[in-house]
Design an enzyme around this catalytic site. Sequence first.
Site, PDB file in Angstrom:
ATOM      1  N   HIS A 151      27.161  38.142  31.954  1.00  0.00           N
ATOM      2  CA  HIS A 151      25.925  38.649  32.561  1.00  0.00           C
ATOM      3  C   HIS A 151      24.738  37.747  32.202  1.00  0.00           C
ATOM      4  O   HIS A 151      23.889  37.450  33.036  1.00  0.00           O
ATOM      5  CB  HIS A 151      25.610  40.054  32.041  1.00  0.00           C
ATOM      6  CG  HIS A 151      26.630  41.091  32.381  1.00  0.00           C
ATOM      7  ND1 HIS A 151      27.442  41.673  31.438  1.00  0.00           N
ATOM      8  CD2 HIS A 151      26.959  41.669  33.562  1.00  0.00           C
ATOM      9  CE1 HIS A 151      28.218  42.569  32.011  1.00  0.00           C
ATOM     10  NE2 HIS A 151      27.966  42.586  33.302  1.00  0.00           N
TER      11      HIS A 151
ATOM     12  N   LEU B  52      26.342  44.584  28.459  1.00  0.00           N
ATOM     13  CA  LEU B  52      26.209  43.165  28.807  1.00  0.00           C
ATOM     14  C   LEU B  52      27.017  42.263  27.877  1.00  0.00           C
ATOM     15  O   LEU B  52      27.124  42.519  26.682  1.00  0.00           O
ATOM     16  CB  LEU B  52      24.739  42.757  28.743  1.00  0.00           C
ATOM     17  CG  LEU B  52      23.806  43.572  29.630  1.00  0.00           C
ATOM     18  CD1 LEU B  52      22.371  43.104  29.438  1.00  0.00           C
ATOM     19  CD2 LEU B  52      24.218  43.466  31.092  1.00  0.00           C
TER      20      LEU B  52
ATOM     21  N   LYS C  67      34.034  35.843  38.498  1.00  0.00           N
ATOM     22  CA  LYS C  67      35.103  36.678  37.937  1.00  0.00           C
ATOM     23  C   LYS C  67      35.532  37.760  38.934  1.00  0.00           C
ATOM     24  O   LYS C  67      36.712  38.041  39.106  1.00  0.00           O
ATOM     25  CB  LYS C  67      34.581  37.286  36.632  1.00  0.00           C
ATOM     26  CG  LYS C  67      35.192  38.584  36.192  1.00  0.00           C
ATOM     27  CD  LYS C  67      36.415  38.384  35.371  1.00  0.00           C
ATOM     28  CE  LYS C  67      37.003  39.669  34.856  1.00  0.00           C
ATOM     29  NZ  LYS C  67      36.362  40.899  35.245  1.00  0.00           N
TER      30      LYS C  67
END
Length: 290
Positions: free
Chosen positions: A34, A30, A146
């Site tokens: 995230h 992560l 993204k």
Amino acid sequence: MQIVTTLAELATAREALAAPVGLVPTMGYLHKGHLSLVRRARDECATVAASIFVNPTQFGPSEDLSSYPRNLDGDLGAFEAAGVDLVWTPTPEVMYPPGFQTWVTVEEVTKRLEGERRPGHFRGVATVVAKLFNGVRPQRAYFGQKDAQQVVVIRQMARDLSYPIEIVVCPTVREADGLAMSSRNAYLSPQEREAATVLYRGLAAARAAFDAGECDAEKLRQIVADRVAGEPLARLDYVSCAHPDTLEELGRGSPTRFSGALLSLAAWVGNTRLIDNVVLEEERVRDPRP
Ligand code: PAF
């Protein structure tokens, strides 16, 4: 925070969750991107569920499945600190039991860009996301801009398969120098890390040109390509200026009003393939079609 692995454990845990449930699907390792999805889910939902699963079926045979970075303990700590209520960490056998043979294939929007260069990638993504949706049954699911084409594919799948799930897309989170956060940034050497900023610099230069009135998609693509060509450690795979929903490439031609364009690219920096994009929020992009 509860952690479950099997479908039976998940089903029991799911019964006790207050609605609405927000799901943050991840492959772990992560980063702040995230955690921005978790924060948004925390703001909007009574319960936040997350998944950690490095999905083998979305990696091609020559891709980085075996070396994909992992840090389960660190990830669980980060989820707990961010206020996640339930984490599902299925094993490959839970997701793909012996004899598995049913796939979700989204047809048109997977033919271009990443889908064209990574055959089977979006079949793996759509299939695993469908299974995550089936297991967790969230009211909302959170994804990062993204992975722009992934968002288009998942939206299409959710619509086509009638999932009663709102797909929430959160902005790309960037390092101070513009590099989009990605678990794959961990592969970059210090020199490559520096060079990798050229992806966003290229996109930002094209967006500045767009904002100043440049509305020729080919010229916008060229601005990005020229910037990337100026960085010796980077090699452009593709640059695209496309319709944000159909992902059809825009080109020269008579001006047609558009609700926006997706300017995206993939580039190799050393042995690491990175992607990034910006959305051009304007009607000035020209449509190649009459
Ligand atoms: O974006 C990702 O991390 C993955 O593609 C996803 C959505 C978790 C599916 O494996």
